[in-house]
Design a protein around this motif. Structure first.
Motif, PDB file in Angstrom:
ATOM      1  N   LEU A 174      -7.037   3.380 -19.992  1.00  0.00           N
ATOM      2  CA  LEU A 174      -6.444   2.037 -20.055  1.00  0.00           C
ATOM      3  C   LEU A 174      -7.457   1.038 -20.606  1.00  0.00           C
ATOM      4  O   LEU A 174      -7.120   0.194 -21.444  1.00  0.00           O
ATOM      5  N   TRP A 183      -2.021   7.739 -17.293  1.00  0.00           N
ATOM      6  CA  TRP A 183      -3.299   7.331 -17.890  1.00  0.00           C
ATOM      7  C   TRP A 183      -4.344   7.134 -16.795  1.00  0.00           C
ATOM      8  O   TRP A 183      -4.039   6.725 -15.670  1.00  0.00           O
ATOM      9  N   GLN A 199      -8.076   1.455 -24.374  1.00  0.00           N
ATOM     10  CA  GLN A 199      -6.957   0.904 -25.139  1.00  0.00           C
ATOM     11  C   GLN A 199      -6.979  -0.618 -25.128  1.00  0.00           C
ATOM     12  O   GLN A 199      -6.655  -1.271 -26.128  1.00  0.00           O
ATOM     13  N   HIS A 222       2.417   3.822 -19.860  1.00  0.00           N
ATOM     14  CA  HIS A 222       1.045   4.185 -19.476  1.00  0.00           C
ATOM     15  C   HIS A 222       0.998   5.207 -18.346  1.00  0.00           C
ATOM     16  O   HIS A 222      -0.088   5.496 -17.833  1.00  0.00           O
ATOM     17  N   GLU A 231      -1.740  -4.232 -16.141  1.00  0.00           N
ATOM     18  CA  GLU A 231      -1.929  -3.025 -15.330  1.00  0.00           C
ATOM     19  C   GLU A 231      -3.183  -3.113 -14.466  1.00  0.00           C
ATOM     20  O   GLU A 231      -3.291  -2.429 -13.432  1.00  0.00           O
ATOM     21  N   LEU A 245      -0.329  -4.242 -21.092  1.00  0.00           N
ATOM     22  CA  LEU A 245      -1.433  -3.353 -20.735  1.00  0.00           C
ATOM     23  C   LEU A 245      -2.442  -4.078 -19.837  1.00  0.00           C
ATOM     24  O   LEU A 245      -2.899  -3.536 -18.827  1.00  0.00           O
TER      25      LEU A 245
END
Length: 229
Positions: free
Chosen positions: A141, A136, A144, A133, A227, A224
């Motif tokens: 983020l 990004w 997604q 990532h 994050e 993800l």
């Protein structure tokens, strides 16, 4: 009076201090209260974790567990598979706790709402993203995250952040307990597995856990999701 020596600073800004047989964490009152409640509940289930010795707004004092963290630089390379297996064993035991008695909700309804809040308020650290990532934006983020949200959740009592630094081991590599449980709660098992297998050797973690083939789409999704926190 206990003399306190600084140990570390967490991602949330919490400061950790070491005393004589105890640790002190100073941080945002809501985060400290969340961790104190979870430690108290987890200890009541007989699961190895620090005991709450004292808790006031913004400050938590806990007993010290034996062992040293899995990310201690003193571990020889030959011990890494043993530490990974120990992490898998500990997660298997944690995930075996009955979810019906867990009062903490870490399901996607809660965590995606929190992720959205962090994205919209600038709380996502875009300088420390996984390689997948890097570069990004918070908006990308978040898009997604919504596009890849799993259709179902395989619920267990999860730790929420089972990195090497949050598990202690004896010198022979046997796990002695977990630390930093502010994100503990009912969640999909892949949330923990995604973080644990990113932290140490995935094959050894999964073999000890007893799940050789986790859902790769869920693993990617929960990495993800991490994050944002």
């Amino acid at each position: 009076m206990t003399d306190w020596f600084p140990v570390s600073k967490g991602r949330s800004g919490a400061l950790v201090w070491r005393g004589d047989g105890v640790y002190r964490k100073d941080g945002p009152p809501a985060d400290i209260a969340a961790e104190a409640a979870r430690l108290t509940w987890l200890a009541g289930q007989g699961f190895p974790c620090p005991a709450v010795a004292d808790h006031t707004p913004g400050r938590l004092i806990t007993t010290a567990l034996p062992g040293r963290a899995g990310d201690d630089p003193g571990w020889p390379a030959a011990m890494r598979p043993k530490l990974a297996a120990g992490l898998g064993q500990l997660l298997r035991a944690l995930h075996a706790l009955p979810i019906e008695g867990c009062p903490f909700d870490h399901t996607l309804t809660q965590t995606i709402a929190a992720a959205e809040h962090h994205a919209h308020t600038g709380q996502v650290d875009l300088t420390n993203l996984d390689p997948a990532h890097t570069g990004w934006s918070a908006d990308r983020l978040l898009r997604q995250l919504h596009e890849t949200r799993p259709a179902d959740e395989d619920l267990v009592v999860g730790h929420g952040d089972p990195t090497r630094s949050n598990v202690l081991f004896t010198d022979d590599g046997s796990p002695t307990g977990v630390l930093d449980v502010a994100r503990l709660g009912v969640a999909d098992r892949h949330n923990d597995l995604a973080i644990a297998t990113r932290s140490v050797g995935s094959a050894d973690v999964l073999a000890a856990y007893g799940l050789s083939r986790p859902d790769p789409a869920k693993i990617a999704f929960y990495r993800l999701l991490d994050e944002f926190f």
